[in-house]
Design an enzyme around this catalytic site. Structure first.
Site, PDB file in Angstrom:
ATOM      1  CG  HIS A  65      30.039  36.395  10.496  1.00 31.98           C
ATOM      2  ND1 HIS A  65      30.649  35.777   9.442  1.00 31.98           N
ATOM      3  CD2 HIS A  65      28.999  35.606  10.837  1.00 31.98           C
ATOM      4  CE1 HIS A  65      30.014  34.653   9.171  1.00 31.98           C
ATOM      5  NE2 HIS A  65      29.006  34.532  10.001  1.00 31.98           N
ATOM      6  CE  LYS A  68      26.114  48.921  10.104  1.00 28.87           C
ATOM      7  NZ  LYS A  68      25.590  50.036   9.304  1.00 28.87           N
ATOM      8  N   PRO A  70      28.701  48.369  17.941  1.00 27.33           N
ATOM      9  CG  PRO A  70      27.642  48.718  20.009  1.00 27.33           C
ATOM     10  CD  PRO A  70      27.505  48.993  18.532  1.00 27.33           C
ATOM     11  CG  ASN A  71      25.797  44.474  17.577  1.00 26.28           C
ATOM     12  OD1 ASN A  71      25.303  44.440  18.678  1.00 26.28           O
ATOM     13  ND2 ASN A  71      25.242  45.129  16.566  1.00 26.28           N
ATOM     14  CB  VAL A  73      30.127  38.246  15.346  1.00 26.80           C
ATOM     15  CG1 VAL A  73      29.907  36.821  14.844  1.00 26.80           C
ATOM     16  CG2 VAL A  73      28.800  38.999  15.371  1.00 26.80           C
ATOM     17  CG  ASP A 182      20.840  48.649  10.195  1.00 24.44           C
ATOM     18  OD1 ASP A 182      20.671  49.342   9.190  1.00 24.44           O
ATOM     19  OD2 ASP A 182      21.807  48.804  10.972  1.00 24.44           O
TER      20      ASP A 182
END
Length: 492
Positions: A65, A68, A70-71, A73, A182
């Protein structure tokens, strides 16, 4: 809206959801704001977001969402059913200064546009830092461009994506937020209507790591490699890489693409799925625009307003709605209008007793405000204190999951008859469920509905009891009734 009776002998309200909602291509809006469409930015409580995401359940993770690894959501729904939300959660080490985090989020949260997946709020408690944005249900540009299942993205839709993205950047620039971090195909999301939106998360800069771009140097603006600083021209460079993505259907390094363009082999760049769907003139114009965006010298790149002007003149099939260009069927569109389950409804659909307990504990007795309790002065002075003490003891036991004590105390409260409380019935119903007594749980949930006929919680608990009794068909119908009541509440 009318009342009808179920097979179980109780009545409920049903509503007709209009699935024939007119849709438009939205090309004429140009990304202007409509402040009345969105709630004001606000601070959320951590408990509120836990409930919305079913305790940050792994089942609710939407890894693409706009982010990418290691985030992380999560998809969630606010308790009042008003909005589906996307919750980005990260550790305070990313933002050690809570005040700085709040100030940055508030600035981004002032933006409101049809071209953005808007930031609705934030949360900072203890070690947690969370951002809350609009949830976009129809995946990312990366999914539709690189990993499509049924059909490739049409040429007209690719041109629309480019325009909407440019309009989003132009709007942000006009509001003093020209820097976007980004920019890539993961950051472009599709809403319920199939319209592309730019994720608001890229407008927030992580204060600790200072990184504005991924580690793939081939797609990083050259000036960022030299100075480590992002500029508005750096954002335009990234926009150029996205234009290459749209042209080719692949993630091609800019240097390789520019070599092909200089050799006048730009047709090799074009996605083979697009053959016969665009003219050479259209392809040439988009390639030229991408080339200008990817110039090594930042000053030679166009500004975002120029991008909007150039892309507006290229639009195809402007009268066709985005959901049609995306190949979303009317059946799918109708399903999108079906009432959604609240977090409590979702928990009851899974018979997740731990989640149900947490939600009822957090909700407390606020829904009892919908029930009139008329007491004489004599009743108040003579009986009410003993009754309320029974409930208080029951609440303490309920919180500790001492089920036997909770049931006894709530029974004493109910049989006292001084005060009518659907929430006490709901709590005793859950205690019975947790004690493996679904028939008693169903009876209490039905009694709660008799007391408060338009209370979704009563329907959801009935559904949980029915699932436990193996009556799945009735349970699913009852879940739908609860969702319809919540939709009615939201409309009124």
């Amino acid at each position: 809206m009318g009342a009808r009776c179920s097979k179980l002998g109780f009545c409920f309200w049903s509503s007709n959801i209009d699935s024939n909602i007119p849709r438009s291509s939205d090309l004429d809006k140009g990304g202007e704001t409509e402040q009345g469409k969105w709630p004001a930015f606000r601070e959320y409580g951590l408990d509120e977001l836990k409930i919305a995401t079913s305790g940050f359940s792994v089942d609710n993770i939407v890894s693409e969402h706009g982010e990418k690894a290691p985030n992380v959501v999560y998809k969630g729904q606010l308790e009042n059913g008003s909005h589906w939300i996307a919750v980005k959660r990260f550790h305070k080490s990313a933002w050690p200064d809570a005040r700085q985090f709040l100030d940055e989020a508030r600035m981004v949260g002032q933006l409101r546009s049809d071209r953005l997946a808007n930031l609705l709020g934030c949360c900072y408690e203890g070690d947690d830092r969370l951002l809350v944005a609009e949830f976009m249900p129809n995946e990312t540009l990366s999914k539709h461009l690189f990993h499509w299942d049924t059909q490739p993205l049409k040429w007209a839709m690719r041109l629309r994506v480019a325009l909407y993205l440019a309009q989003a950047l132009d709007y942000c620039t006009s509001k003093g937020r020209a820097l976007y971090h980004d920019l890539n195909a993961y950051r472009v999301l599709f809403d319920q209507e199939g319209n592309p939106r730019l994720s608001c998360f890229g407008l927030m800069k992580n204060s600790r790591d200072g990184k504005s771009y991924s580690t793939n140097l081939a797609f990083t603006p050259p000036e960022y490699l030299r100075t480590g600083r992002i500029t508005p021209e750096s954002v335009v460079f990234s926009f150029g890489t996205l234009l290459l993505d749209l042209l080719s259907g692949k993630h091609i390094p800019p240097t390789h693409a520019l070599d092909l363009i200089r050799g006048k082999n730009y047709l090799v760049l074009m996605d083979s799925c697009l053959e016969g769907h665009f003219s050479n003139d259209e392809g040439t114009q988009v390639v030229r625009l991408a080339t200008r965006c990817l110039q090594y010298e930042a000053r030679e790149r166009p500004n975002v307003k120029s991008l909007v002007t150039n892309l507006t003149s290229l639009q195809k099939e402007a009268d066709v709605a985005s959901h049609v260009l995306m190949g979303m069927s009317q059946e799918t569109s109708a399903q999108e209008q079906t009432p959604r389950l609240s977090p409590l409804g979702e928990a009851c659909s899974r018979v997740d007793l731990t989640a149900i307990h947490e939600i009822l504990e957090t909700t407390g007795y606020k829904d009892d405000e919908g029930v009139a309790n008329e007491l004489s002065f004599q009743m108040w002075t003579g009986q009410i204190q003993d009754t309320l003490n029974s409930r208080k003891r029951g609440d303490t036991a309920f919180r500790a999951k001492d089920l036997t004590t909770a049931i006894d105390c709530y029974t004493e409260f109910i049989e006292g008859g001084t005060v009518v409380s659907p929430s006490v019935l709901a709590r005793r119903s859950l205690c019975y469920l947790m004690s493996n007594k679904p028939q008693e749980a169903l009876a209490d949930a039905m009694q709660a509905q008799a007391v408060y006929s338009e209370w979704p919680t009563a329907f959801y608990l009935q559904a949980a009891a029915l699932f436990s009794l193996g009556m799945d068909s009735d349970a699913r119908e009852t879940l739908g009734d609860g969702a319809a009541l919540e939709a009615r509440r939201k409309r009124h």
